[in-house]
Design a protein around this motif. Sequence first.
Motif, PDB file in Angstrom:
ATOM      1  N   LYS A   3       0.996  -1.336  -0.056  1.00 15.06           N
ATOM      2  CA  LYS A   3       0.093  -0.102   0.118  1.00 15.06           C
ATOM      3  C   LYS A   3       0.958   1.342  -0.027  1.00 15.06           C
ATOM      4  CE  LYS A   3      -4.180  -2.129   2.406  1.00 15.06           C
ATOM      5  NZ  LYS A   3      -4.850  -1.922   1.192  1.00 15.06           N
ATOM      6  N   ALA A   4       0.929   1.966  -0.929  1.00 11.33           N
ATOM      7  CA  ALA A   4       1.804   3.173  -1.191  1.00 11.33           C
ATOM      8  C   ALA A   4       0.740   4.662  -1.309  1.00 11.33           C
ATOM      9  CB  ALA A   4       2.449   3.221  -2.548  1.00 11.33           C
ATOM     10  N   ALA A   5       1.402   5.322  -0.624  1.00  9.58           N
ATOM     11  CA  ALA A   5       0.452   6.723  -0.698  1.00  9.58           C
ATOM     12  C   ALA A   5       1.370   7.899  -1.556  1.00  9.58           C
ATOM     13  CB  ALA A   5       0.365   7.380   0.850  1.00  9.58           C
ATOM     14  N   ILE A   6       0.978   8.609  -2.447  1.00  9.18           N
ATOM     15  CA  ILE A   6       1.772   9.545  -2.855  1.00  9.18           C
ATOM     16  C   ILE A   6       1.676  10.930  -2.375  1.00  9.18           C
ATOM     17  CG2 ILE A   6       1.944  10.877  -5.320  1.00  9.18           C
ATOM     18  CD1 ILE A   6       0.961   8.158  -6.787  1.00  9.18           C
ATOM     19  N   VAL A   7       2.804  11.559  -2.011  1.00 11.22           N
ATOM     20  CA  VAL A   7       2.711  12.902  -1.334  1.00 11.22           C
ATOM     21  C   VAL A   7       3.339  13.902  -2.269  1.00 11.22           C
ATOM     22  CG1 VAL A   7       3.710  14.227   0.605  1.00 11.22           C
ATOM     23  CG2 VAL A   7       3.450  11.623   0.826  1.00 11.22           C
ATOM     24  N   GLY A   8       2.125  14.748  -2.392  1.00 14.51           N
ATOM     25  CA  GLY A   8       2.506  15.851  -3.600  1.00 14.51           C
ATOM     26  C   GLY A   8       1.918  15.443  -5.025  1.00 14.51           C
ATOM     27  N   TYR A   9       1.406  16.250  -5.862  1.00 11.98           N
ATOM     28  CA  TYR A   9       0.695  15.738  -6.912  1.00 11.98           C
ATOM     29  C   TYR A   9       1.106  16.847  -8.105  1.00 11.98           C
ATOM     30  CZ  TYR A   9      -2.324  13.157 -10.117  1.00 11.98           C
ATOM     31  OH  TYR A   9      -2.630  12.516 -11.006  1.00 11.98           O
ATOM     32  N   GLU A  27      -0.861  -1.089  -4.731  1.00 11.78           N
ATOM     33  CA  GLU A  27      -1.933  -0.359  -4.898  1.00 11.78           C
ATOM     34  C   GLU A  27      -1.940   1.054  -4.203  1.00 11.78           C
ATOM     35  OE1 GLU A  27      -5.247  -2.644  -3.010  1.00 11.78           O
ATOM     36  OE2 GLU A  27      -4.651  -2.170  -1.098  1.00 11.78           O
ATOM     37  N   CYS A  28      -2.678   2.049  -4.650  1.00 13.81           N
ATOM     38  CA  CYS A  28      -2.394   3.122  -4.188  1.00 13.81           C
ATOM     39  C   CYS A  28      -3.191   3.490  -3.216  1.00 13.81           C
ATOM     40  CB  CYS A  28      -2.846   4.306  -5.274  1.00 13.81           C
ATOM     41  SG  CYS A  28      -2.888   6.029  -4.925  1.00 13.81           S
ATOM     42  N   ALA A  29      -2.908   3.639  -1.972  1.00 13.96           N
ATOM     43  CA  ALA A  29      -3.554   3.927  -0.635  1.00 13.96           C
ATOM     44  C   ALA A  29      -4.449   5.437  -0.794  1.00 13.96           C
ATOM     45  CB  ALA A  29      -2.760   3.815   0.529  1.00 13.96           C
ATOM     46  N   GLY A  30      -3.468   6.359  -1.494  1.00 15.05           N
ATOM     47  CA  GLY A  30      -4.228   7.651  -1.566  1.00 15.05           C
ATOM     48  C   GLY A  30      -3.328   8.545  -2.017  1.00 15.05           C
ATOM     49  N   ILE A  31      -3.869   9.787  -2.029  1.00 16.49           N
ATOM     50  CA  ILE A  31      -2.670  11.054  -2.405  1.00 16.49           C
ATOM     51  C   ILE A  31      -2.996  12.000  -1.288  1.00 16.49           C
ATOM     52  CG2 ILE A  31      -2.306  12.498  -4.076  1.00 16.49           C
ATOM     53  CD1 ILE A  31      -2.588   9.924  -5.302  1.00 16.49           C
ATOM     54  N   VAL A  32      -1.696  12.497  -0.841  1.00 13.95           N
ATOM     55  CA  VAL A  32      -1.406  13.552   0.257  1.00 13.95           C
ATOM     56  C   VAL A  32      -1.411  14.912  -0.384  1.00 13.95           C
ATOM     57  CG1 VAL A  32      -0.140  14.290   2.449  1.00 13.95           C
ATOM     58  CG2 VAL A  32      -0.961  11.777   1.862  1.00 13.95           C
ATOM     59  N   ARG A  33      -2.125  15.765  -0.442  1.00 15.88           N
ATOM     60  CA  ARG A  33      -1.983  17.144  -0.894  1.00 15.88           C
ATOM     61  C   ARG A  33      -2.151  18.320   0.115  1.00 15.88           C
ATOM     62  NH1 ARG A  33      -5.042  18.836  -5.249  1.00 15.88           N
ATOM     63  NH2 ARG A  33      -3.339  19.825  -5.894  1.00 15.88           N
ATOM     64  N   ARG A  34      -1.299  19.127   0.084  1.00 14.82           N
ATOM     65  CA  ARG A  34      -1.567  20.272   1.201  1.00 14.82           C
ATOM     66  C   ARG A  34      -3.213  20.826   1.196  1.00 14.82           C
ATOM     67  NH1 ARG A  34       2.662  24.718  -0.229  1.00 14.82           N
ATOM     68  NH2 ARG A  34       2.079  24.215  -2.352  1.00 14.82           N
ATOM     69  N   SER A  35      -3.753  20.727  -0.059  1.00  7.85           N
ATOM     70  CA  SER A  35      -5.109  21.370  -0.245  1.00  7.85           C
ATOM     71  C   SER A  35      -6.242  20.038   0.538  1.00  7.85           C
ATOM     72  CB  SER A  35      -5.532  21.732  -1.392  1.00  7.85           C
ATOM     73  OG  SER A  35      -5.592  20.367  -2.352  1.00  7.85           O
ATOM     74  N   LEU A  56      -5.603   7.891   5.795  1.00 10.35           N
ATOM     75  CA  LEU A  56      -5.622   6.842   4.624  1.00 10.35           C
ATOM     76  C   LEU A  56      -5.402   5.439   5.427  1.00 10.35           C
ATOM     77  CD1 LEU A  56      -3.240   8.159   2.125  1.00 10.35           C
ATOM     78  CD2 LEU A  56      -5.624   8.364   2.006  1.00 10.35           C
ATOM     79  N   GLY A  57      -5.203   5.290   6.648  1.00  6.73           N
ATOM     80  CA  GLY A  57      -5.248   4.042   7.295  1.00  6.73           C
ATOM     81  C   GLY A  57      -3.773   3.498   7.397  1.00  6.73           C
ATOM     82  N   LYS A  58      -3.873   2.191   6.881  1.00  8.80           N
ATOM     83  CA  LYS A  58      -2.394   1.519   6.889  1.00  8.80           C
ATOM     84  C   LYS A  58      -1.768   1.846   5.626  1.00  8.80           C
ATOM     85  CE  LYS A  58      -0.196  -3.027   6.655  1.00  8.80           C
ATOM     86  NZ  LYS A  58       0.483  -3.006   5.481  1.00  8.80           N
ATOM     87  N   VAL A  59      -0.524   2.320   5.665  1.00 12.17           N
ATOM     88  CA  VAL A  59       0.118   2.830   4.485  1.00 12.17           C
ATOM     89  C   VAL A  59       1.567   2.337   4.710  1.00 12.17           C
ATOM     90  CG1 VAL A  59       1.396   4.712   3.252  1.00 12.17           C
ATOM     91  CG2 VAL A  59      -1.055   4.966   4.130  1.00 12.17           C
ATOM     92  N   ASP A  60       2.219   1.485   3.654  1.00 11.14           N
ATOM     93  CA  ASP A  60       3.514   0.907   3.636  1.00 11.14           C
ATOM     94  C   ASP A  60       4.594   1.859   3.402  1.00 11.14           C
ATOM     95  OD1 ASP A  60       2.471  -1.910   4.530  1.00 11.14           O
ATOM     96  OD2 ASP A  60       1.590  -1.828   2.357  1.00 11.14           O
ATOM     97  N   VAL A  61       4.531   2.654   2.371  1.00 10.64           N
ATOM     98  CA  VAL A  61       5.442   3.450   1.917  1.00 10.64           C
ATOM     99  C   VAL A  61       4.844   4.836   1.331  1.00 10.64           C
ATOM    100  CG1 VAL A  61       5.341   2.149  -0.371  1.00 10.64           C
ATOM    101  CG2 VAL A  61       7.239   3.500   0.140  1.00 10.64           C
ATOM    102  N   ALA A  62       5.565   5.806   1.664  1.00 10.74           N
ATOM    103  CA  ALA A  62       4.929   7.257   0.964  1.00 10.74           C
ATOM    104  C   ALA A  62       5.878   7.615  -0.064  1.00 10.74           C
ATOM    105  CB  ALA A  62       5.415   8.069   2.291  1.00 10.74           C
ATOM    106  N   ILE A  63       5.454   7.672  -1.156  1.00 12.44           N
ATOM    107  CA  ILE A  63       6.224   8.186  -2.443  1.00 12.44           C
ATOM    108  C   ILE A  63       6.219   9.641  -2.448  1.00 12.44           C
ATOM    109  CG2 ILE A  63       6.329   8.082  -4.697  1.00 12.44           C
ATOM    110  CD1 ILE A  63       4.816   5.333  -5.063  1.00 12.44           C
TER     111      ILE A  63
END
Length: 297
Positions: A3-9, A27-35, A56-63
Amino acid sequence: MIKAAIVGYGNIGRFALEALDKAPDMECAGIVRRSGSAEGIPELQGRRVCSDIRELGKVDVAILSTPSRKVQENAQKYLAMGICTVDSFDIHSEIWNLRTALDRSAKEGRAASIISAGWDPGTDSVIRALLSGMAPQGVTYTNFGPGRSMGHSVVAKSVPGVRDALSMTLPAGKGVHDRKVYVELEPGADFEAVSAAIKSDPYFVNDRTDVEQVPSVEAVNSLMHGVNLVREGASGITEGQKMEFNMRINNPALTGQVLVMAARAVVKQAPGCYTMIEVPLIDYLPGDRESLVRSLV
Protein backbone atom coordinates in the motif's frame (compact mmCIF):
# COMPACT_ATOMS: atom_id res chain seq x y z
CA MET A 1 -0.26 -5.92 -1.94
CA ILE A 2 2.04 -3.06 -0.99
CA LYS A 3 0.00 0.00 0.00
CA ALA A 4 1.64 3.20 -1.25
CA ALA A 5 0.60 6.81 -0.73
CA ILE A 6 1.75 9.56 -3.09
CA VAL A 7 2.77 12.76 -1.31
CA GLY A 8 2.50 15.78 -3.60
CA TYR A 9 0.79 15.81 -6.96
CA GLY A 10 2.73 17.68 -9.63
CA ASN A 11 4.24 16.17 -12.75
CA ILE A 12 6.11 13.43 -10.89
CA GLY A 13 3.15 12.58 -8.68
CA ARG A 14 0.86 12.21 -11.68
CA PHE A 15 3.23 9.84 -13.47
CA ALA A 16 3.97 7.93 -10.26
CA LEU A 17 0.23 7.30 -9.92
CA GLU A 18 0.09 5.95 -13.47
CA ALA A 19 3.03 3.61 -12.74
CA LEU A 20 1.50 2.54 -9.43
CA ASP A 21 -1.79 1.65 -11.10
CA LYS A 22 0.12 -0.64 -13.49
CA ALA A 23 2.09 -2.42 -10.74
CA PRO A 24 0.75 -5.96 -10.18
CA ASP A 25 1.85 -6.12 -6.55
CA MET A 26 1.01 -2.61 -5.36
CA GLU A 27 -1.98 -0.36 -4.82
CA CYS A 28 -2.51 3.32 -4.23
CA ALA A 29 -3.67 3.98 -0.67
CA GLY A 30 -4.32 7.63 -1.55
CA ILE A 31 -2.87 11.01 -2.43
CA VAL A 32 -1.60 13.49 0.16
CA ARG A 33 -1.88 17.14 -0.90
CA ARG A 34 -1.67 20.37 1.08
CA SER A 35 -5.18 21.27 -0.05
CA GLY A 36 -6.52 17.85 0.87
CA SER A 37 -8.76 18.08 -2.17
CA ALA A 38 -9.05 16.56 -5.66
CA GLU A 39 -10.97 19.58 -6.94
CA GLY A 40 -10.08 20.46 -10.51
CA ILE A 41 -8.07 17.27 -11.13
CA PRO A 42 -10.19 14.84 -13.18
CA GLU A 43 -7.97 11.78 -12.75
CA LEU A 44 -8.16 12.08 -8.95
CA GLN A 45 -11.93 11.95 -8.83
CA GLY A 46 -12.94 8.84 -6.89
CA ARG A 47 -9.49 8.57 -5.30
CA ARG A 48 -8.77 9.04 -1.62
CA VAL A 49 -7.22 12.50 -1.30
CA CYS A 50 -6.30 14.05 2.05
CA SER A 51 -3.94 16.49 3.73
CA ASP A 52 -2.77 14.05 6.45
CA ILE A 53 -1.47 10.57 5.61
CA ARG A 54 -2.99 9.20 8.81
CA GLU A 55 -6.42 9.58 7.23
CA LEU A 56 -5.52 6.78 4.79
CA GLY A 57 -5.19 4.01 7.35
CA LYS A 58 -2.42 1.47 6.80
CA VAL A 59 0.30 2.79 4.48
CA ASP A 60 3.47 0.79 3.84
CA VAL A 61 5.39 3.43 1.89
CA ALA A 62 5.13 7.13 1.10
CA ILE A 63 6.26 8.12 -2.39
CA LEU A 64 7.56 11.67 -1.97
CA SER A 65 6.97 13.60 -5.20
CA THR A 66 7.89 16.91 -3.62
CA PRO A 67 10.78 19.30 -4.47
CA SER A 68 14.21 18.10 -3.35
CA ARG A 69 14.52 20.84 -0.75
CA LYS A 70 11.39 19.52 0.99
CA VAL A 71 12.47 15.87 1.04
CA GLN A 72 14.24 15.74 4.40
CA GLU A 73 11.47 17.28 6.47
CA ASN A 74 8.79 15.18 4.77
CA ALA A 75 10.76 11.94 4.99
CA GLN A 76 11.58 12.44 8.66
CA LYS A 77 7.90 13.04 9.43
CA TYR A 78 6.77 9.79 7.80
CA LEU A 79 9.70 7.70 9.02
CA ALA A 80 8.83 8.76 12.58
CA MET A 81 5.38 7.23 11.95
CA GLY A 82 7.00 3.94 10.91
CA ILE A 83 6.17 4.51 7.23
CA CYS A 84 8.88 3.75 4.66
CA THR A 85 9.74 6.53 2.21
CA VAL A 86 11.19 6.91 -1.28
CA ASP A 87 12.13 10.15 -3.02
CA SER A 88 13.89 11.52 -6.10
CA PHE A 89 16.21 13.97 -4.28
CA ASP A 90 18.53 15.30 -7.00
CA ILE A 91 21.13 17.54 -5.34
CA HIS A 92 24.15 15.28 -5.93
CA SER A 93 26.48 17.09 -3.53
CA GLU A 94 24.03 16.69 -0.62
CA ILE A 95 23.08 13.02 -1.06
CA TRP A 96 25.46 11.62 1.56
CA ASN A 97 24.38 14.21 4.14
CA LEU A 98 20.72 13.38 3.49
CA ARG A 99 21.43 9.66 3.72
CA THR A 100 23.16 10.17 7.08
CA ALA A 101 20.28 12.22 8.50
CA LEU A 102 17.54 9.89 7.26
CA ASP A 103 19.42 6.77 8.34
CA ARG A 104 19.07 7.93 11.94
CA SER A 105 15.40 8.81 11.47
CA ALA A 106 14.61 5.52 9.74
CA LYS A 107 16.24 3.40 12.42
CA GLU A 108 14.47 5.34 15.16
CA GLY A 109 11.13 4.81 13.40
CA ARG A 110 11.95 1.19 12.51
CA ALA A 111 11.32 1.92 8.84
CA ALA A 112 13.41 2.15 5.67
CA SER A 113 14.08 4.88 3.14
CA ILE A 114 15.52 4.86 -0.38
CA ILE A 115 16.70 8.31 -1.43
CA SER A 116 17.58 9.81 -4.82
CA ALA A 117 15.47 7.20 -6.62
CA GLY A 118 15.04 8.89 -9.96
CA TRP A 119 16.97 8.21 -13.14
CA ASP A 120 19.91 10.48 -12.26
CA PRO A 121 20.73 10.16 -9.47
CA GLY A 122 19.11 6.73 -9.35
CA THR A 123 19.15 4.18 -12.15
CA ASP A 124 22.05 5.96 -13.86
CA SER A 125 23.93 5.62 -10.56
CA VAL A 126 23.45 1.83 -10.76
CA ILE A 127 24.74 1.80 -14.34
CA ARG A 128 27.74 3.94 -13.39
CA ALA A 129 28.52 1.51 -10.56
CA LEU A 130 28.35 -1.51 -12.90
CA LEU A 131 30.56 0.18 -15.51
CA SER A 132 33.07 1.14 -12.83
CA GLY A 133 33.30 -2.50 -11.80
CA MET A 134 33.74 -3.62 -15.41
CA ALA A 135 36.59 -1.17 -16.03
CA PRO A 136 37.95 -0.29 -12.58
CA GLN A 137 40.74 1.99 -13.85
CA GLY A 138 39.18 4.70 -15.97
CA VAL A 139 36.82 7.63 -16.18
CA THR A 140 33.05 7.96 -16.65
CA TYR A 141 31.43 10.84 -18.52
CA THR A 142 27.74 11.52 -17.85
CA ASN A 143 26.23 13.75 -20.52
CA PHE A 144 22.65 14.90 -19.93
CA GLY A 145 20.13 16.19 -22.43
CA PRO A 146 19.30 18.12 -24.32
CA GLY A 147 16.20 18.23 -22.20
CA ARG A 148 14.20 19.60 -19.31
CA SER A 149 15.65 19.38 -15.81
CA MET A 150 12.70 19.23 -13.43
CA GLY A 151 14.73 20.11 -10.34
CA HIS A 152 16.34 23.14 -11.97
CA SER A 153 12.98 24.24 -13.40
CA VAL A 154 11.36 24.08 -9.96
CA VAL A 155 14.17 26.17 -8.46
CA ALA A 156 13.96 28.79 -11.22
CA LYS A 157 10.18 28.95 -10.81
CA SER A 158 10.58 29.60 -7.06
CA VAL A 159 12.50 32.85 -7.63
CA PRO A 160 10.38 35.90 -6.69
CA GLY A 161 8.90 37.51 -9.77
CA VAL A 162 8.82 34.32 -11.84
CA ARG A 163 5.41 33.09 -12.97
CA ASP A 164 6.75 30.01 -14.78
CA ALA A 165 10.15 28.65 -15.76
CA LEU A 166 11.78 25.97 -17.87
CA SER A 167 15.42 24.96 -17.41
CA MET A 168 17.00 23.03 -20.27
CA THR A 169 20.20 21.02 -19.83
CA LEU A 170 22.50 21.29 -22.86
CA PRO A 171 25.40 18.80 -23.08
CA ALA A 172 28.76 20.37 -23.93
CA GLY A 173 30.62 17.02 -23.91
CA LYS A 174 32.86 15.11 -21.47
CA GLY A 175 30.36 15.59 -18.65
CA VAL A 176 30.18 19.39 -18.97
CA HIS A 177 26.76 21.06 -19.27
CA ASP A 178 25.25 24.43 -20.03
CA ARG A 179 21.86 25.63 -18.76
CA LYS A 180 19.27 27.52 -20.78
CA VAL A 181 16.53 28.93 -18.57
CA TYR A 182 13.33 30.38 -20.01
CA VAL A 183 11.35 32.55 -17.60
CA GLU A 184 7.87 34.02 -17.78
CA LEU A 185 7.72 36.96 -15.37
CA GLU A 186 5.03 38.40 -13.17
CA PRO A 187 3.95 41.94 -14.10
CA GLY A 188 6.50 44.48 -12.88
CA ALA A 189 9.21 41.91 -12.13
CA ASP A 190 12.83 42.95 -12.74
CA PHE A 191 14.38 40.57 -15.27
CA GLU A 192 17.96 41.41 -14.33
CA ALA A 193 17.28 40.67 -10.66
CA VAL A 194 15.56 37.40 -11.56
CA SER A 195 18.43 36.37 -13.83
CA ALA A 196 21.02 37.13 -11.14
CA ALA A 197 19.07 35.16 -8.51
CA ILE A 198 18.82 32.11 -10.76
CA LYS A 199 22.51 32.14 -11.71
CA SER A 200 23.63 32.45 -8.07
CA ASP A 201 21.49 29.56 -6.80
CA PRO A 202 23.50 26.41 -5.87
CA TYR A 203 21.58 24.48 -8.53
CA PHE A 204 23.05 26.73 -11.26
CA VAL A 205 26.19 28.35 -9.86
CA ASN A 206 28.62 25.73 -11.22
CA ASP A 207 27.27 25.71 -14.80
CA ARG A 208 27.27 28.25 -17.60
CA THR A 209 23.70 29.54 -17.45
CA ASP A 210 21.81 31.73 -19.91
CA VAL A 211 18.45 33.16 -18.79
CA GLU A 212 15.95 34.35 -21.39
CA GLN A 213 12.61 36.05 -20.82
CA VAL A 214 9.73 34.65 -22.90
CA PRO A 215 6.05 35.66 -23.07
CA SER A 216 4.94 32.04 -22.45
CA VAL A 217 6.91 29.14 -21.02
CA GLU A 218 4.18 26.75 -22.13
CA ALA A 219 4.98 27.64 -25.74
CA VAL A 220 8.55 26.32 -25.36
CA ASN A 221 7.81 23.56 -22.84
CA SER A 222 9.21 20.03 -23.12
CA LEU A 223 9.21 17.00 -20.83
CA MET A 224 11.85 15.11 -22.82
CA HIS A 225 15.35 14.44 -21.54
CA GLY A 226 18.08 11.87 -21.91
CA VAL A 227 21.58 10.73 -21.05
CA ASN A 228 24.72 9.45 -22.70
CA LEU A 229 26.97 7.57 -20.26
CA VAL A 230 30.49 6.65 -21.41
CA ARG A 231 33.06 4.63 -19.45
CA GLU A 232 36.61 4.48 -20.80
CA GLY A 233 39.23 2.46 -18.97
CA ALA A 234 40.89 -0.88 -18.33
CA SER A 235 39.74 -4.35 -17.31
CA GLY A 236 42.68 -5.76 -15.40
CA ILE A 237 45.70 -4.72 -17.49
CA THR A 238 43.77 -4.57 -20.75
CA GLU A 239 43.37 -0.96 -21.85
CA GLY A 240 40.97 0.49 -24.40
CA GLN A 241 37.70 -0.73 -22.89
CA LYS A 242 34.80 1.56 -23.80
CA MET A 243 31.19 1.09 -22.68
CA GLU A 244 28.30 3.36 -23.58
CA PHE A 245 24.69 3.68 -22.42
CA ASN A 246 22.11 5.94 -24.07
CA MET A 247 18.48 6.74 -23.46
CA ARG A 248 15.94 9.35 -24.53
CA ILE A 249 12.98 9.58 -22.21
CA ASN A 250 10.01 11.51 -20.87
CA ASN A 251 11.62 12.86 -17.69
CA PRO A 252 8.74 12.82 -15.14
CA ALA A 253 7.32 9.55 -16.51
CA LEU A 254 10.58 7.70 -15.94
CA THR A 255 11.10 9.36 -12.55
CA GLY A 256 7.62 8.26 -11.47
CA GLN A 257 8.31 4.70 -12.62
CA VAL A 258 11.63 4.53 -10.76
CA LEU A 259 9.95 5.81 -7.60
CA VAL A 260 7.46 2.95 -7.82
CA MET A 261 10.34 0.47 -8.33
CA ALA A 262 11.99 1.87 -5.22
CA ALA A 263 8.72 1.75 -3.26
CA ARG A 264 8.52 -1.97 -3.98
CA ALA A 265 12.12 -2.48 -2.84
CA VAL A 266 12.13 -0.31 0.26
CA VAL A 267 9.62 -2.42 2.20
CA LYS A 268 12.02 -5.40 1.84
CA GLN A 269 14.94 -3.59 3.50
CA ALA A 270 16.03 -3.52 7.13
CA PRO A 271 15.48 -0.20 8.92
CA GLY A 272 17.83 2.47 7.64
CA CYS A 273 18.43 4.72 4.65
CA TYR A 274 19.80 3.55 1.31
CA THR A 275 20.68 4.84 -2.14
CA MET A 276 19.70 2.75 -5.16
CA ILE A 277 23.16 1.21 -5.59
CA GLU A 278 22.96 -0.29 -2.08
CA VAL A 279 19.79 -2.30 -2.74
CA PRO A 280 19.72 -5.72 -4.51
CA LEU A 281 18.49 -5.24 -8.10
CA ILE A 282 16.02 -8.10 -7.78
CA ASP A 283 14.16 -6.25 -5.00
CA TYR A 284 13.04 -3.59 -7.49
CA LEU A 285 11.15 -6.08 -9.66
CA PRO A 286 7.73 -7.72 -9.23
CA GLY A 287 7.54 -11.50 -9.23
CA ASP A 288 9.10 -14.44 -7.42
CA ARG A 289 12.85 -14.92 -7.27
CA GLU A 290 12.97 -18.15 -9.29
CA SER A 291 10.99 -16.68 -12.21
CA LEU A 292 13.12 -13.54 -12.26
CA VAL A 293 16.39 -15.48 -12.22
CA ARG A 294 15.18 -17.83 -14.95
CA SER A 295 14.04 -14.99 -17.20
CA LEU A 296 16.79 -12.41 -16.62
CA VAL A 297 20.03 -14.25 -15.94
